[in-house]
Structure formats: structure tokens, C-alpha cells
Design a protein around this motif. Structure first.
Motif, PDB file in Angstrom:
ATOM      1  N   LEU A  56      91.013  23.567 -40.940  1.00  0.00           N
ATOM      2  CA  LEU A  56      91.684  22.278 -40.761  1.00  0.00           C
ATOM      3  C   LEU A  56      92.226  22.162 -39.337  1.00  0.00           C
ATOM      4  N   ARG A 166      88.017  11.718 -44.592  1.00  0.00           N
ATOM      5  CA  ARG A 166      88.108  13.010 -45.264  1.00  0.00           C
ATOM      6  C   ARG A 166      89.161  13.907 -44.610  1.00  0.00           C
ATOM      7  N   ASP A 170      92.533  15.391 -46.308  1.00  0.00           N
ATOM      8  CA  ASP A 170      92.774  16.829 -46.357  1.00  0.00           C
ATOM      9  C   ASP A 170      94.130  17.186 -45.747  1.00  0.00           C
ATOM     10  N   CYS A 171      94.516  16.485 -44.679  1.00  0.00           N
ATOM     11  CA  CYS A 171      95.847  16.701 -44.094  1.00  0.00           C
ATOM     12  C   CYS A 171      96.944  16.341 -45.096  1.00  0.00           C
TER      13      CYS A 171
END
Length: 366
Positions: A56, A166, A170-171
Motif C-alpha cells: 500500500l 481501488r 484500500d486506504c
């Protein structure tokens, strides 16, 4: 220098104060990328970074020009959607982001290049080959990762849009949902307070509560935001939007993009800054900053590293003139330099500038 918003004919009910989770996620990404801008968030940033998965973190650096160099208007997409307000949920605001055209998305994402006019109508980068070449050249000065992303964005906007959605989702799962659950109550309370001021005391009082840098003229037809930049906007049927941020302090930002609803993105809260410099350091540094050109250079250098040629183009100066001003700032210890390939990048040391006092630092970052 200032950003001016003409509000002639604006009805009181067309001024809306509302928090935005997507805007706050954008400020979270900015604070993680530029912790020196946010001394009061160092503990939070350290904790988030320590828990973040490497994959990430790599994706975050891939497109950090959206929140590091400038705060992209992509995090305020409802301003481009007719009759829209922040949806109140991250998923809802990501749906609003999907409503932008490819042209809007690309022009907004590549705002950091400075090759497209912000508050006037001009051809979009997707239809302007010369603008595309200039945008890629500026991206190249940021490094190979940025130019690869910019090229992808220009060649295949839909895939980048899907990638960004996306990534933001995800964060949210990795760190932002927890942070938003704590901040949303503070921001909602501030929005209620400003709305009550609007209702009971009028727009001038509400704007004064937003920031002393925001004023309404005596005729009640123009808002002026004191910033080291020039800009102009006019409210339309959608009205004026005020969006509070907790993670964004000290940044006071004005969305005045052509064709979009004007937005004031203003900070709440007041984290402490570092202690002042010694008398000798203060004298040297204030003398270095006494020139108006160096003040304007500092505004750009506070947000991102720039080459001498970039600064010359942005300010209409020759490269030798810029080099002389940079030399004064470097001798005062206010600017750092680093080499990336054949480019030499200069950046303001915001930690040092913070020691000059919060008024100056906030003026640079406004």
C-alpha cells in the motif's frame, strides 16, 4: 495577492457547510506524505506508517502528486457535479468522482504540472498535443515513477480511474475508516456551528469564523481569501460550499476551477508548532525572506520540490534570477536541494520555517 469569489446574487440558503470524508482522506494522504507540514499530526502519521503494508505504501508513492505537490480537486468531485453536495460517505463520494468526464479527471489529476489554466476555459490535455507534451515534461522532472503514471493517465484514463478508486478504498480499510470515525463528530459539530452563524449573524460572521484570512467586502458581493496566489471565481446556481478539515491544518484552500462550484476547504483545530529560532538565525532568515519574489518562490517550494527552470517558468523570471534568489534562501538554511538524475530539485525546509512562527508558515501553506 488573493483569491476572489464574486457572490453577487448569492442566496443565504445556497451557502452550505458540510464535512467530506473523501476530502479528509485526501488530507490524510497529504499529511502522511508531507509530515513536516503538520507538526501536530506526527504521532498519528508515525502510527499509520508503522502499520501500513509495504504494498500500500508503494501504491501511495505512485500517485502522490495528487496530494503531495498540490491537493487535487479530485478529492472534491461534487463541486463538478451539478446540484451535488458531499455525499457524507466515502463510497458515495467515490461514486461522485466516477461522474467526472475523462477530460475533467485528467485535467484535474495533472493540475500539478501547471500547464493548463485553472480558472479560465482552455482546451483539455486529452485534446491538446502540445499541452500533453508539456505535462509529461514536467512529470519527468519529478522522477520516472511520476512520468509513468502521467503517461498512463493520458493514454488510458479509465484504467487509472479504476486504480485510484481501488487504492482509496484500500486506504479506507487500512487506516482511514478508524480515523474518520473519530474525526467526523468534530467536523459535523463545526459544520453545525458555522451553519448556525450563517443563520443568526450572516455570511460575514461565518466567514470570519472560518479564518481571519477570509473576508466579505462592504457590499456583500465579493469574498477575498488572502493567499500568496491570484485567482478568481464566480458563484453560479450551485452556490458556495464550505468544507471543514481536521487533518488539513494549516492549509486553507480555495477551489476556484473554471466551471466548478467554488469551495472553501478550511481547517479546524490548532496543533502546536515548534519553538522559535535564535535571534541570529531569525535575523538571517527574515532578511532572506524580505524580498517579495523570494516569498512567492517559497510558496511553491513549500508544497513540492522544483527545478530552477520550473520556478523560472512559473514566475516569469530568468533562470539566473531564480538561482540568485535560491542562493539567498539556501544560505539562510531555508531551502534544501537534492539531485534526481539530471535534475536538481529545491524544496523549502518547512521544519525550519515553522520556527519562524505559525503566521508565516500558515501564510506559505494557505
Amino acid at each position: 495577492m488573493s483569491v476572489r469569489i464574486d457572490i453577487q446574487g448569492l442566496r443565504p440558503e445556497s451557502v452550505t457547510v458540510v464535512p467530506s470524508p473523501l476530502a479528509e482522506l485526501g488530507m490524510a494522504l497529504h499529511a502522511l506524505s508531507e509530515p513536516g507540514h503538520h507538526p501536530g499530526l506526527q504521532g498519528w502519521a508515525t502510527g499509520v506508517t508503522a502499520r501500513m503494508e509495504p504494498h500500500l505504501a508503494d501504491r501511495m508513492s505512485e500517485a502522490d502528486f495528487l496530494w503531495r505537490t498540490t491537493f487535487s480537486d479530485l478529492f472534491l468531485p461534487y463541486a463538478a457535479v451539478p446540484d451535488a453536495l458531499p455525499a457524507g460517505t466515502l463510497a458515495g463520494e467515490l461514486d461522485q468522482l466516477d461522474k467526472l468526464t475523462d477530460e475533467q479527471f485528467v485535467d484535474t489529476a495533472l493540475e500539478f504540472t501547471g500547464v493548463i489554466a485553472y480558472d479560465t476555459r482552455v482546451p483539455g490535455l486529452l485534446s491538446d498535443p502540445a499541452g500533453r507534451r508539456r505535462a509529461l515534461a514536467v512529470a519527468a522532472s519529478r522522477g520516472p515513477q511520476q512520468v509513468r503514471f502521467a503517461r498512463r493517465l493520458l493514454d488510458d484514463p479509465p484504467s487509472v480511474r479504476a486504480w485510484l478508486r481501488r487504492f482509496l478504498a484500500d486506504c479506507a480499510g487500512a487506516f482511514f475508516d478508524e480515523t474518520w470515525s473519530r474525526l467526523r463528530h468534530q467536523l459535523a459539530a463545526d459544520a453545525r456551528h458555522k451553519t448556525e452563524l450563517l443563520r443568526r449573524k450572516g455570511l460575514a460572521e461565518a466567514l470570519a469564523a472560518v479564518s481571519p484570512a477570509v473576508t466579505l467586502d462592504e457590499t456583500g458581493t465579493r469574498i477575498t481569501v488572502d493567499k500568496l496566489t491570484d485567482g478568481h471565481a464566480r458563484v453560479a446556481a450551485d452556490g458556495l460550499l464550505l468544507v471543514p478539515t481536521s487533518l488539513g491544518r494549516p492549509h486553507l484552500m480555495v477551489l476556484h476551477r473554471y466551471g466548478w462550484q467554488p469551495v472553501l476547504h478550511y481547517p479546524v483545530g490548532s496543533p502546536e508548532l515548534a519553538s522559535p529560532a535564535s535571534v541570529e538565525e531569525l535575523t538571517l532568515r527574515m532578511a532572506a525572506l524580505s524580498h517579495p519574489v523570494r516569498m512567492r518562490l517559497c510558496r511553491h517550494l513549500a508544497r513540492s520540490a522544483h527545478t530552477t527552470s520550473e520556478l523560472a517558468q512559473l514566475h516569469g523570471l530568468s533562470a539566473p534570477e531564480v538561482s540568485r534568489h535560491l542562493g539567498v534562501l539556501k544560505r539562510a538554511g531555508l531551502v534544501t536541494t537534492r539531485r534526481r538524475g539530471r535534475y536538481v530539485l529545491h524544496q523549502l525546509d518547512v521544519t525550519v520555517v515553522a520556527r519562524l512562527g505559525s503566521d508565516f508558515l500558515e501564510g506559505m501553506l494557505r
